[in-house]
Design a protein around this motif. Sequence first.
Motif, PDB file in Angstrom:
ATOM      1  N   TYR A  70       3.932  -2.218  -3.241  1.00 56.11           N
ATOM      2  CA  TYR A  70       3.103  -2.438  -2.051  1.00 56.11           C
ATOM      3  C   TYR A  70       3.189  -1.218  -1.141  1.00 56.11           C
ATOM      4  CZ  TYR A  70       2.938  -7.188  -3.762  1.00 56.11           C
ATOM      5  OH  TYR A  70       2.737  -8.302  -4.557  1.00 56.11           O
ATOM      6  N   ALA A  71       2.027  -0.702  -0.750  1.00 58.77           N
ATOM      7  CA  ALA A  71       1.950   0.451   0.143  1.00 58.77           C
ATOM      8  C   ALA A  71       1.537  -0.023   1.530  1.00 58.77           C
ATOM      9  CB  ALA A  71       0.953   1.471  -0.381  1.00 58.77           C
ATOM     10  N   LEU A  72       2.383   0.269   2.521  1.00 55.87           N
ATOM     11  CA  LEU A  72       2.138  -0.124   3.904  1.00 55.87           C
ATOM     12  C   LEU A  72       1.710   1.113   4.687  1.00 55.87           C
ATOM     13  CD1 LEU A  72       4.138  -2.219   2.595  1.00 55.87           C
ATOM     14  CD2 LEU A  72       5.106  -2.519   4.870  1.00 55.87           C
ATOM     15  N   GLU A  73       0.504   1.075   5.216  1.00 59.61           N
ATOM     16  CA  GLU A  73      -0.008   2.242   5.921  1.00 59.61           C
ATOM     17  C   GLU A  73       0.720   2.450   7.244  1.00 59.61           C
ATOM     18  OE1 GLU A  73      -4.229   2.027   6.310  1.00 59.61           O
ATOM     19  OE2 GLU A  73      -4.594   2.144   4.157  1.00 59.61           O
ATOM     20  N   LEU A  74       1.070   3.714   7.490  1.00 60.76           N
ATOM     21  CA  LEU A  74       1.738   4.143   8.716  1.00 60.76           C
ATOM     22  C   LEU A  74       0.924   5.283   9.323  1.00 60.76           C
ATOM     23  CD1 LEU A  74       5.357   4.509   7.244  1.00 60.76           C
ATOM     24  CD2 LEU A  74       4.413   2.476   8.344  1.00 60.76           C
ATOM     25  N   PRO A  75       1.184   5.626  10.549  1.00 58.05           N
ATOM     26  CA  PRO A  75       0.556   6.832  11.093  1.00 58.05           C
ATOM     27  C   PRO A  75       0.976   8.061  10.268  1.00 58.05           C
ATOM     28  CG  PRO A  75       1.472   5.502  12.861  1.00 58.05           C
ATOM     29  CD  PRO A  75       1.959   4.892  11.585  1.00 58.05           C
ATOM     30  N   GLY A  76       0.031   8.674   9.585  1.00 56.99           N
ATOM     31  CA  GLY A  76       0.330   9.880   8.835  1.00 56.99           C
ATOM     32  C   GLY A  76       0.924   9.673   7.467  1.00 56.99           C
ATOM     33  N   GLY A  77       0.864   8.453   6.939  1.00 56.12           N
ATOM     34  CA  GLY A  77       1.415   8.247   5.601  1.00 56.12           C
ATOM     35  C   GLY A  77       1.581   6.787   5.262  1.00 56.12           C
ATOM     36  N   VAL A  78       2.477   6.514   4.299  1.00 56.42           N
ATOM     37  CA  VAL A  78       2.738   5.146   3.870  1.00 56.42           C
ATOM     38  C   VAL A  78       4.236   4.975   3.614  1.00 56.42           C
ATOM     39  CG1 VAL A  78       0.472   4.742   2.807  1.00 56.42           C
ATOM     40  CG2 VAL A  78       2.330   5.724   1.430  1.00 56.42           C
ATOM     41  N   ALA A  79       4.676   3.726   3.709  1.00 63.51           N
ATOM     42  CA  ALA A  79       5.965   3.322   3.147  1.00 63.51           C
ATOM     43  C   ALA A  79       5.646   2.408   1.977  1.00 63.51           C
ATOM     44  CB  ALA A  79       6.812   2.597   4.184  1.00 63.51           C
ATOM     45  N   ILE A  80       6.468   2.443   0.939  1.00 60.81           N
ATOM     46  CA  ILE A  80       6.231   1.558  -0.196  1.00 60.81           C
ATOM     47  C   ILE A  80       7.408   0.615  -0.382  1.00 60.81           C
ATOM     48  CG2 ILE A  80       4.680   3.173  -1.350  1.00 60.81           C
ATOM     49  CD1 ILE A  80       6.947   3.852  -3.286  1.00 60.81           C
ATOM     50  N   ALA A 102      -1.868   7.629  -8.938  1.00 64.34           N
ATOM     51  CA  ALA A 102      -3.282   7.262  -8.995  1.00 64.34           C
ATOM     52  C   ALA A 102      -3.591   6.120  -8.037  1.00 64.34           C
ATOM     53  CB  ALA A 102      -3.667   6.871 -10.422  1.00 64.34           C
ATOM     54  N   GLY A 103      -2.678   5.145  -7.961  1.00 64.23           N
ATOM     55  CA  GLY A 103      -2.888   4.029  -7.051  1.00 64.23           C
ATOM     56  C   GLY A 103      -2.880   4.451  -5.600  1.00 64.23           C
ATOM     57  N   LEU A 104      -1.968   5.339  -5.272  1.00 60.82           N
ATOM     58  CA  LEU A 104      -1.963   5.875  -3.909  1.00 60.82           C
ATOM     59  C   LEU A 104      -3.257   6.627  -3.621  1.00 60.82           C
ATOM     60  CD1 LEU A 104       1.734   7.159  -3.737  1.00 60.82           C
ATOM     61  CD2 LEU A 104       0.761   5.301  -2.361  1.00 60.82           C
ATOM     62  N   GLY A 105      -3.780   7.295  -4.644  1.00 59.41           N
ATOM     63  CA  GLY A 105      -5.030   8.016  -4.468  1.00 59.41           C
ATOM     64  C   GLY A 105      -6.192   7.085  -4.150  1.00 59.41           C
ATOM     65  N   VAL A 106      -6.227   5.916  -4.793  1.00 53.42           N
ATOM     66  CA  VAL A 106      -7.263   4.924  -4.482  1.00 53.42           C
ATOM     67  C   VAL A 106      -7.182   4.524  -3.013  1.00 53.42           C
ATOM     68  CG1 VAL A 106      -8.076   2.576  -4.959  1.00 53.42           C
ATOM     69  CG2 VAL A 106      -7.374   4.069  -6.847  1.00 53.42           C
ATOM     70  N   ALA A 107      -5.961   4.429  -2.512  1.00 54.61           N
ATOM     71  CA  ALA A 107      -5.761   4.052  -1.107  1.00 54.61           C
ATOM     72  C   ALA A 107      -6.004   5.224  -0.149  1.00 54.61           C
ATOM     73  CB  ALA A 107      -4.342   3.522  -0.912  1.00 54.61           C
ATOM     74  N   GLY A 108      -6.190   6.408  -0.696  1.00 56.78           N
ATOM     75  CA  GLY A 108      -6.468   7.572   0.143  1.00 56.78           C
ATOM     76  C   GLY A 108      -5.245   8.407   0.468  1.00 56.78           C
ATOM     77  N   TYR A 109      -4.181   8.286  -0.339  1.00 60.66           N
ATOM     78  CA  TYR A 109      -2.937   8.991  -0.056  1.00 60.66           C
ATOM     79  C   TYR A 109      -2.470   9.751  -1.291  1.00 60.66           C
ATOM     80  CZ  TYR A 109      -2.829   5.984   4.052  1.00 60.66           C
ATOM     81  OH  TYR A 109      -3.155   5.347   5.229  1.00 60.66           O
ATOM     82  N   THR A 110      -1.522  10.653  -1.090  1.00 54.13           N
ATOM     83  CA  THR A 110      -0.865  11.359  -2.177  1.00 54.13           C
ATOM     84  C   THR A 110       0.610  10.985  -2.178  1.00 54.13           C
ATOM     85  OG1 THR A 110      -0.223  13.318  -0.895  1.00 54.13           O
ATOM     86  CG2 THR A 110      -2.465  13.276  -1.801  1.00 54.13           C
TER      87      THR A 110
END
Length: 351
Positions: free
Chosen positions: A49-59, A75-83
């Motif tokens: 699970y990726a939790l969006e944060l200001p400037g990134g994510v925590a998983i 690839a999954g992070l890429g779908v969410a718009g992250y690297t």
Amino acid sequence: MNFAVTPANVAQREAWTGGTIPDVERVRPGLWSIPVPIPINPLRYVLVYALELPGGVAIIDAGWNTDEAYDALVAGLGVAGYTITDVKGVLVTHIHPDHYGLAGRIREMSGAWIALHPADARLVRERYDDAAIDSLIERERALLRRCGVPPLTLDELAGASMMIRHMVSMAKPDLLVEDGDELDLPGWDLRAIWTPGHSPGHLCFVSPSRKVLFSGDHVLAKITPIVAVHPQSGPNPLADYLDSLAAVRGLEVEEVLPAHEYRFLELAGRVDRVLAHHDERLAEIEQVVGAADGVDCWAVATRLTWSRPWEKIQPFMRRSANNETLAHLVWLEAKGRVRRVVGEPDLWYPA
């Protein structure tokens, strides 16, 4: 007791029942579900699970340390718009390879912190450091010998988990998370709940405002997690697990987000069904012990009802079945419902 949970996403359940891997999914604003494949394993994938944060994510959780798993996570992070470099932290529910294995590699790529409960953090070196593993195997061998495992099977079972140790990039945690800790994740009111049983330091995470529970392996939609006595477990892990179920049953959440299978809605109903399952298993074990004039744990395990005939269960899972049977025997012993005569093997009798 018949009870089936309501899936929060029918397509995700159909992927599970159909033997495929579900899609990356935006669960709700700021929250993503990313299935990461598990090689050669009936569970097939872990839900990160990726939790969006200001400037990134925590998983929450990470997956196994394989290229296939890493590529799926990226690839999954890429779908969410992250690297991968956007990952700020990895909250590990527990140190089994499918949850903890990639955490070290993610930290190398992004500088993310890794968080564990202290009870699991204490086990990392003995479990995953090559210099310490021989001692753990010997302790497992001694436990299995006392369970009555046949000599020709003993060595195979004692080292049965060695084949998956390479799925972990050993990494000491940067943060230790205790029961009740509020995680410093901007935009999230995430609180840790210590739920030992499946592992000594298993953690769930609840968000009261979003009414969701990240349940790890503690509560799953269909299957029940392995709760076993082993060299790194507590003395009575089933008691810990049943108490931990009670600790989450009354949470006011609308949705449970487990690490496997699929998301579902009815937490209390599912907990009640898991409790009923263990009551049924305890009664079955008590009946087997009662029908014998002293019986070892291995013999009890071979006489129980499993998902497939005993002769078709692979060695690693036979060890799990034996150690899970032992956890139930220990619980019954603590309640005064069976008694043990210590030896090699230990023998179990009706109380």
